[in-house]
Design a protein around this motif. Sequence first.
Motif, PDB file in Angstrom:
ATOM      1  N   ILE A 277      11.702  19.183 -54.261  1.00 40.55           N
ATOM      2  CA  ILE A 277      10.889  18.820 -55.539  1.00 40.55           C
ATOM      3  C   ILE A 277      11.804  18.395 -56.701  1.00 40.55           C
ATOM      4  CG2 ILE A 277       8.984  19.300 -56.968  1.00 40.55           C
ATOM      5  CD1 ILE A 277       7.802  21.057 -54.723  1.00 40.55           C
ATOM      6  N   TYR A 278      12.608  19.379 -56.974  1.00 42.58           N
ATOM      7  CA  TYR A 278      13.533  19.316 -58.041  1.00 42.58           C
ATOM      8  C   TYR A 278      14.597  18.377 -57.974  1.00 42.58           C
ATOM      9  CZ  TYR A 278      11.246  23.845 -59.376  1.00 42.58           C
ATOM     10  OH  TYR A 278      10.526  24.693 -59.779  1.00 42.58           O
ATOM     11  N   LEU A 279      15.159  18.081 -56.822  1.00 40.76           N
ATOM     12  CA  LEU A 279      16.053  16.918 -56.459  1.00 40.76           C
ATOM     13  C   LEU A 279      15.527  15.529 -56.895  1.00 40.76           C
ATOM     14  CD1 LEU A 279      17.753  18.093 -53.194  1.00 40.76           C
ATOM     15  CD2 LEU A 279      18.839  17.745 -55.522  1.00 40.76           C
ATOM     16  N   VAL A 280      14.170  15.462 -56.262  1.00 34.46           N
ATOM     17  CA  VAL A 280      13.517  14.326 -56.883  1.00 34.46           C
ATOM     18  C   VAL A 280      13.287  14.230 -58.325  1.00 34.46           C
ATOM     19  CG1 VAL A 280      11.219  12.885 -56.680  1.00 34.46           C
ATOM     20  CG2 VAL A 280      12.222  14.218 -54.477  1.00 34.46           C
ATOM     21  N   PHE A 281      12.878  15.133 -59.037  1.00 35.83           N
ATOM     22  CA  PHE A 281      12.661  15.360 -60.246  1.00 35.83           C
ATOM     23  C   PHE A 281      14.005  14.927 -61.278  1.00 35.83           C
ATOM     24  CE2 PHE A 281      13.014  17.525 -64.334  1.00 35.83           C
ATOM     25  CZ  PHE A 281      11.615  17.021 -65.190  1.00 35.83           C
ATOM     26  N   THR A 282      15.237  15.528 -60.560  1.00 36.37           N
ATOM     27  CA  THR A 282      16.527  15.395 -61.257  1.00 36.37           C
ATOM     28  C   THR A 282      16.800  14.038 -61.202  1.00 36.37           C
ATOM     29  OG1 THR A 282      17.145  17.543 -60.607  1.00 36.37           O
ATOM     30  CG2 THR A 282      18.655  16.048 -61.019  1.00 36.37           C
ATOM     31  N   ALA A 283      16.397  13.219 -59.839  1.00 39.98           N
ATOM     32  CA  ALA A 283      16.892  11.935 -59.768  1.00 39.98           C
ATOM     33  C   ALA A 283      16.302  11.006 -60.802  1.00 39.98           C
ATOM     34  CB  ALA A 283      16.270  11.433 -58.514  1.00 39.98           C
ATOM     35  N   ILE A 284      14.865  11.408 -61.099  1.00 38.56           N
ATOM     36  CA  ILE A 284      14.222  10.548 -62.056  1.00 38.56           C
ATOM     37  C   ILE A 284      14.689  10.986 -63.622  1.00 38.56           C
ATOM     38  CG2 ILE A 284      11.710  10.293 -63.309  1.00 38.56           C
ATOM     39  CD1 ILE A 284      10.540  10.985 -60.391  1.00 38.56           C
ATOM     40  N   GLN A 285      15.028  12.090 -63.607  1.00 41.75           N
ATOM     41  CA  GLN A 285      15.638  12.335 -64.981  1.00 41.75           C
ATOM     42  C   GLN A 285      16.810  11.424 -65.362  1.00 41.75           C
ATOM     43  OE1 GLN A 285      14.118  14.625 -67.390  1.00 41.75           O
ATOM     44  NE2 GLN A 285      12.689  14.148 -65.707  1.00 41.75           N
ATOM     45  N   LEU A 348      18.882  25.693 -56.283  1.00 46.86           N
ATOM     46  CA  LEU A 348      18.005  26.000 -57.398  1.00 46.86           C
ATOM     47  C   LEU A 348      18.309  26.080 -58.505  1.00 46.86           C
ATOM     48  CD1 LEU A 348      14.847  26.410 -57.566  1.00 46.86           C
ATOM     49  CD2 LEU A 348      15.133  28.687 -57.252  1.00 46.86           C
ATOM     50  N   ILE A 349      19.442  26.875 -59.028  1.00 43.97           N
ATOM     51  CA  ILE A 349      19.855  27.250 -60.336  1.00 43.97           C
ATOM     52  C   ILE A 349      20.512  25.803 -60.737  1.00 43.97           C
ATOM     53  CG2 ILE A 349      21.887  28.241 -61.318  1.00 43.97           C
ATOM     54  CD1 ILE A 349      21.268  30.868 -59.707  1.00 43.97           C
ATOM     55  N   LEU A 350      21.201  25.052 -59.982  1.00 42.93           N
ATOM     56  CA  LEU A 350      21.672  23.608 -60.550  1.00 42.93           C
ATOM     57  C   LEU A 350      20.802  22.725 -60.931  1.00 42.93           C
ATOM     58  CD1 LEU A 350      24.574  23.341 -58.112  1.00 42.93           C
ATOM     59  CD2 LEU A 350      24.724  23.868 -60.312  1.00 42.93           C
ATOM     60  N   CYS A 351      19.525  22.734 -60.094  1.00 41.74           N
ATOM     61  CA  CYS A 351      18.497  21.843 -60.575  1.00 41.74           C
ATOM     62  C   CYS A 351      17.803  22.313 -61.920  1.00 41.74           C
ATOM     63  CB  CYS A 351      17.501  21.871 -59.327  1.00 41.74           C
ATOM     64  SG  CYS A 351      18.044  21.162 -57.805  1.00 41.74           S
ATOM     65  N   THR A 352      17.814  23.784 -61.987  1.00 39.67           N
ATOM     66  CA  THR A 352      17.265  24.472 -63.121  1.00 39.67           C
ATOM     67  C   THR A 352      17.968  23.844 -64.459  1.00 39.67           C
ATOM     68  OG1 THR A 352      16.199  26.082 -61.661  1.00 39.67           O
ATOM     69  CG2 THR A 352      16.476  26.379 -64.152  1.00 39.67           C
ATOM     70  N   ALA A 353      19.381  24.058 -64.203  1.00 43.01           N
ATOM     71  CA  ALA A 353      20.394  23.827 -65.219  1.00 43.01           C
ATOM     72  C   ALA A 353      20.139  22.201 -65.910  1.00 43.01           C
ATOM     73  CB  ALA A 353      21.821  23.884 -64.791  1.00 43.01           C
ATOM     74  N   VAL A 354      19.812  21.289 -64.909  1.00 43.79           N
ATOM     75  CA  VAL A 354      19.411  20.076 -65.103  1.00 43.79           C
ATOM     76  C   VAL A 354      18.274  19.897 -66.022  1.00 43.79           C
ATOM     77  CG1 VAL A 354      18.909  17.553 -64.084  1.00 43.79           C
ATOM     78  CG2 VAL A 354      20.804  19.080 -63.177  1.00 43.79           C
ATOM     79  N   MET A 355      17.195  20.624 -65.466  1.00 40.87           N
ATOM     80  CA  MET A 355      16.065  20.853 -66.267  1.00 40.87           C
ATOM     81  C   MET A 355      16.419  21.123 -67.573  1.00 40.87           C
ATOM     82  SD  MET A 355      13.295  22.155 -63.583  1.00 40.87           S
ATOM     83  CE  MET A 355      13.435  21.614 -61.992  1.00 40.87           C
TER      84      MET A 355
END
Length: 517
Positions: A277-285, A348-355
Amino acid sequence: MLVNEDCKELKEDSEKGNILSRENLILLSSSVILGIAFDILFYGKALGVSYPLFIIAFYTVFLFNAKSKLVKPQMSFEWLLTLPVLALALTYFIFSNEIFQVLNFFAVPLLVIIQTTLLTSNSRYKWYSSGFILDIILGAFARPLVNIAKPFAILSKAASSKLHSTKYRNAGKVLMGLLVSVSLALIVVPLLASADQVFNSFVENIPDFFTGINAGDFIAQVLVVLVACILLFSYILSLIKPEECGLKPSGELGASSPARPLDAIMVITVLCVMNIIYLVFTAIQFSYLFSHSSLPEGFTYSEYARRGFFELLLVTVINLSIVLCNINFTKKSGVRMGNANRILSSLLILCTAVMLLSAHLRMSLYEDAYGYTYLRIFTHAFMVFIFVLLIIALFKIWHERVPLLKAYIITAIAAYVIINYINVDSIVARNNIERYKKSSVIDTMYLTGLSYDAMPYLMGLVYDSKEDISEEMKKYLSYREKELLESRDWQSFNISRYRAERLISKYTLNYDQKETE
């Protein structure tokens, strides 16, 4: 006969027990001095240099009286706590931000309780365990009250025992002599005053010395001294002699290893789903926010930022909670399962850092559109704090021996001290003025509500070419000038207020010179 009296006094002293011990008498005397200092520094005064001065006075009394109980001075947590305590106390002398003054009013005593409890080995729990909260509660509410009757018991015991000794019987005779002298003086002084005009003038001026004394105010100050003295005496005594008040630590209760009820396979499954889920969100960001591509129809950047910021921040906190639960409560498994868990947790931590980065950019866009405030600056600081916690968690994932709670506590204390010293008021004022230069939009009502820390930046608006803004800032300076004149006690001295006073005086002088010309 004299020898018999001396022997009798020695026997009486041995029967008094510890209540009239030299340590108790010294502590009571120093507590009285602390109580008087508390009244002089704080009663009817605004907080300023008085706060760090009292903290220094308290530590002087505490260290002197508890020197035999202190742990060995070294580079340990309990001794290093001196740095944040002094740094936060000094903020009352350096800055004038009312938010931090209120927060530090509770933060400094809390750190003092933690440090004094640890320095005297009175904690039943490790400082990095959840049980230590009980030690803090004990220090905040029980220790200041557990010995409140002892000062009166000491004075009563001293009075009753000493009145029977020869030297105190002589003191009683001196007191009787003074009473007789006062009676005679009431007769003699009026006669002398009638005989000599100069002496009469001196006597008539004596009542003027007492005219400035308010009886109600005097009684209030005596009560302040008394209460401060008793509470401080009780607190320090409970640390020095915990066995006398039933507060002696009963054994060392360290932090036990937490139970691990979570299954590794279940946790890995959760991490896989969340990461997808977070990888898809990161791509959109990256496609919309980071690359500054056009947004969907009907969205502006400020609206896009406002709608998503708090949701992202909440998801970030949730993710950090997931990582911490995984670290502390997941059962140990084989090497492959362990490595898979580490990799997925790191992802998960890397995706959270992107958020967090996305949330930061959103808030920056929102500030560009609507201006800078305390809350928005604090939010940026909170995001940085969360990011540091994530980095520590990432380090913990790959190095299990890292004491996570210790690192988090130290980071939290350091972060709080730093946020006190970055001068938020100046940041808010400077950024809003820079935004004003670009957009010609500014909220002067909000800026005039900032503390004196922002004054160096706000002075520029006084000379602004726009007459309405210039007039509004001149009214603000006039109000601040009157406010500064109200608190001129040396105890309330503060660098921020002093600098503001100098700036206003300089402006007033220049204005008067222009009017004269």
